[in-house]
Design a protein around this motif. Structure first.
Motif, PDB file in Angstrom:
ATOM      1  N   SER A   8       0.830  -1.202   0.000  1.00 50.55           N
ATOM      2  CA  SER A   8       0.000   0.000   0.000  1.00 50.55           C
ATOM      3  C   SER A   8       0.865   1.253   0.000  1.00 50.55           C
ATOM      4  CB  SER A   8      -0.920  -0.001   1.216  1.00 50.55           C
ATOM      5  OG  SER A   8      -1.784  -1.114   1.155  1.00 50.55           O
ATOM      6  N   ALA A   9       1.936   1.244   0.774  1.00 45.88           N
ATOM      7  CA  ALA A   9       2.833   2.396   0.814  1.00 45.88           C
ATOM      8  C   ALA A   9       3.524   2.612  -0.526  1.00 45.88           C
ATOM      9  CB  ALA A   9       3.871   2.207   1.916  1.00 45.88           C
ATOM     10  N   VAL A  10       3.945   1.527  -1.165  1.00 46.88           N
ATOM     11  CA  VAL A  10       4.588   1.637  -2.482  1.00 46.88           C
ATOM     12  C   VAL A  10       3.603   2.202  -3.491  1.00 46.88           C
ATOM     13  CG1 VAL A  10       5.520   0.275  -4.390  1.00 46.88           C
ATOM     14  CG2 VAL A  10       6.312  -0.143  -2.072  1.00 46.88           C
ATOM     15  N   SER A  11       2.356   1.754  -3.443  1.00 46.13           N
ATOM     16  CA  SER A  11       1.346   2.277  -4.370  1.00 46.13           C
ATOM     17  C   SER A  11       1.067   3.746  -4.121  1.00 46.13           C
ATOM     18  CB  SER A  11       0.050   1.477  -4.237  1.00 46.13           C
ATOM     19  OG  SER A  11       0.228   0.181  -4.734  1.00 46.13           O
ATOM     20  N   ALA A  12       0.983   4.141  -2.850  1.00 47.71           N
ATOM     21  CA  ALA A  12       0.734   5.548  -2.537  1.00 47.71           C
ATOM     22  C   ALA A  12       1.885   6.425  -3.021  1.00 47.71           C
ATOM     23  CB  ALA A  12       0.529   5.717  -1.037  1.00 47.71           C
ATOM     24  N   VAL A  39      -0.398  -1.737  -9.437  1.00 51.71           N
ATOM     25  CA  VAL A  39      -0.149  -3.189  -9.451  1.00 51.71           C
ATOM     26  C   VAL A  39      -0.003  -3.772  -8.045  1.00 51.71           C
ATOM     27  CG1 VAL A  39       1.506  -4.966 -10.177  1.00 51.71           C
ATOM     28  CG2 VAL A  39       0.750  -3.235 -11.789  1.00 51.71           C
ATOM     29  N   PRO A  40       0.786  -3.187  -7.137  1.00 48.90           N
ATOM     30  CA  PRO A  40       0.889  -3.783  -5.796  1.00 48.90           C
ATOM     31  C   PRO A  40      -0.444  -3.855  -5.050  1.00 48.90           C
ATOM     32  CG  PRO A  40       2.661  -2.217  -6.119  1.00 48.90           C
ATOM     33  CD  PRO A  40       1.749  -2.087  -7.279  1.00 48.90           C
ATOM     34  N   VAL A  41      -1.286  -2.819  -5.176  1.00 47.64           N
ATOM     35  CA  VAL A  41      -2.586  -2.845  -4.513  1.00 47.64           C
ATOM     36  C   VAL A  41      -3.458  -3.945  -5.115  1.00 47.64           C
ATOM     37  CG1 VAL A  41      -4.715  -1.535  -4.157  1.00 47.64           C
ATOM     38  CG2 VAL A  41      -2.511  -0.449  -3.824  1.00 47.64           C
ATOM     39  N   GLY A  42      -3.394  -4.097  -6.421  1.00 42.70           N
ATOM     40  CA  GLY A  42      -4.157  -5.167  -7.073  1.00 42.70           C
ATOM     41  C   GLY A  42      -3.713  -6.547  -6.612  1.00 42.70           C
ATOM     42  N   LEU A  43      -2.407  -6.719  -6.432  1.00 42.21           N
ATOM     43  CA  LEU A  43      -1.901  -8.007  -5.953  1.00 42.21           C
ATOM     44  C   LEU A  43      -2.354  -8.287  -4.524  1.00 42.21           C
ATOM     45  CD1 LEU A  43       1.709  -7.976  -7.427  1.00 42.21           C
ATOM     46  CD2 LEU A  43      -0.227  -9.342  -8.193  1.00 42.21           C
ATOM     47  N   VAL A  44      -2.399  -7.253  -3.698  1.00 43.87           N
ATOM     48  CA  VAL A  44      -2.882  -7.425  -2.324  1.00 43.87           C
ATOM     49  C   VAL A  44      -4.357  -7.803  -2.337  1.00 43.87           C
ATOM     50  CG1 VAL A  44      -3.414  -6.178  -0.186  1.00 43.87           C
ATOM     51  CG2 VAL A  44      -1.169  -5.952  -1.232  1.00 43.87           C
ATOM     52  N   MET A  45      -5.139  -7.136  -3.166  1.00 44.90           N
ATOM     53  CA  MET A  45      -6.579  -7.377  -3.193  1.00 44.90           C
ATOM     54  C   MET A  45      -6.932  -8.771  -3.722  1.00 44.90           C
ATOM     55  SD  MET A  45      -7.824  -3.660  -4.496  1.00 44.90           S
ATOM     56  CE  MET A  45      -9.497  -3.582  -3.893  1.00 44.90           C
ATOM     57  N   THR A  46      -6.108  -9.327  -4.611  1.00 42.40           N
ATOM     58  CA  THR A  46      -6.381 -10.667  -5.138  1.00 42.40           C
ATOM     59  C   THR A  46      -5.877 -11.771  -4.236  1.00 42.40           C
ATOM     60  OG1 THR A  46      -4.346 -10.627  -6.429  1.00 42.40           O
ATOM     61  CG2 THR A  46      -6.370  -9.914  -7.539  1.00 42.40           C
ATOM     62  N   GLY A  47      -5.046 -11.443  -3.251  1.00 44.26           N
ATOM     63  CA  GLY A  47      -4.543 -12.455  -2.332  1.00 44.26           C
ATOM     64  C   GLY A  47      -3.200 -13.035  -2.726  1.00 44.26           C
ATOM     65  N   VAL A  48      -2.629 -12.558  -3.801  1.00 44.18           N
ATOM     66  CA  VAL A  48      -1.344 -13.082  -4.260  1.00 44.18           C
ATOM     67  C   VAL A  48      -0.240 -12.773  -3.251  1.00 44.18           C
ATOM     68  CG1 VAL A  48       0.409 -12.883  -6.071  1.00 44.18           C
ATOM     69  CG2 VAL A  48      -1.995 -12.987  -6.676  1.00 44.18           C
TER      70      VAL A  48
END
Length: 153
Positions: A8-12, A39-48
């Motif tokens: 989340s921090a990297v995305s922000a 991309v990092p937020v999307g990966l967190v949201m998908t559970g990867v």
């Protein structure tokens, strides 16, 4: 939990850089940076990310990676031996393992082209040899030389 926070921090941070880039009127670059930042937020949201963090700290997963590495090393070693031995040796080994004789005959000499056969032979030349051409010394490029001479190169 920590991995999700870092992503989340990297995305922000990436979205902040995209805003600054857009402020400088470089909209195409800003859109590209924003896409990478999401991309990092999307990966967190998908559970990867959770799956990767569970895998990274699992001794069983690392043992599995070790087994996969050993299998890859065996494949690479057998390919190297097969290349060194040559394809005919591998076929003969396979046929011997199956209980039959090797199905592939020995390699034969290359056959001369028709125009080379129509030309006359000189004294002491072999049947497939062109007049004025030196006898083949067994090199691998004799057929290539014949093709190049045929086309006048």
């Amino acid at each position: 939990m920590i991995a999700e926070t870092v992503c989340s921090a990297v995305s922000a941070a990436g979205l902040g850089i995209a805003v600054v880039t857009a402020y400088r009127r470089r909209f195409l670059a800003a859109a590209r940076i924003a896409a990478y930042a999401l991309v990092p937020v999307g990966l967190v949201m998908t559970g990867v990310v959770g799956w990767l963090s569970d895998t990274a700290f699992s001794p069983t997963a690392w043992a599995g990676f070790g087994v996969l590495a050993a299998a890859w090393a065996l494949f690479a070693a057998t390919r190297a031996v097969e290349r060194r031995r040559g394809r005919a040796g591998a076929d003969a080994e396979h046929a011997a393992a199956a209980g039959t004789a090797a199905a592939r005959p020995a390699a034969t000499a290359p056959v001369s082209s028709a125009p080379a056969l129509r030309r006359g032979r000189g004294k002491g030349q072999e049947p497939g040899q062109v007049q004025g051409e030196r006898p083949a010394s067994g090199d691998d490029f004799s057929d290539i030389e014949a093709i190049l001479k045929k086309h006048g190169i």
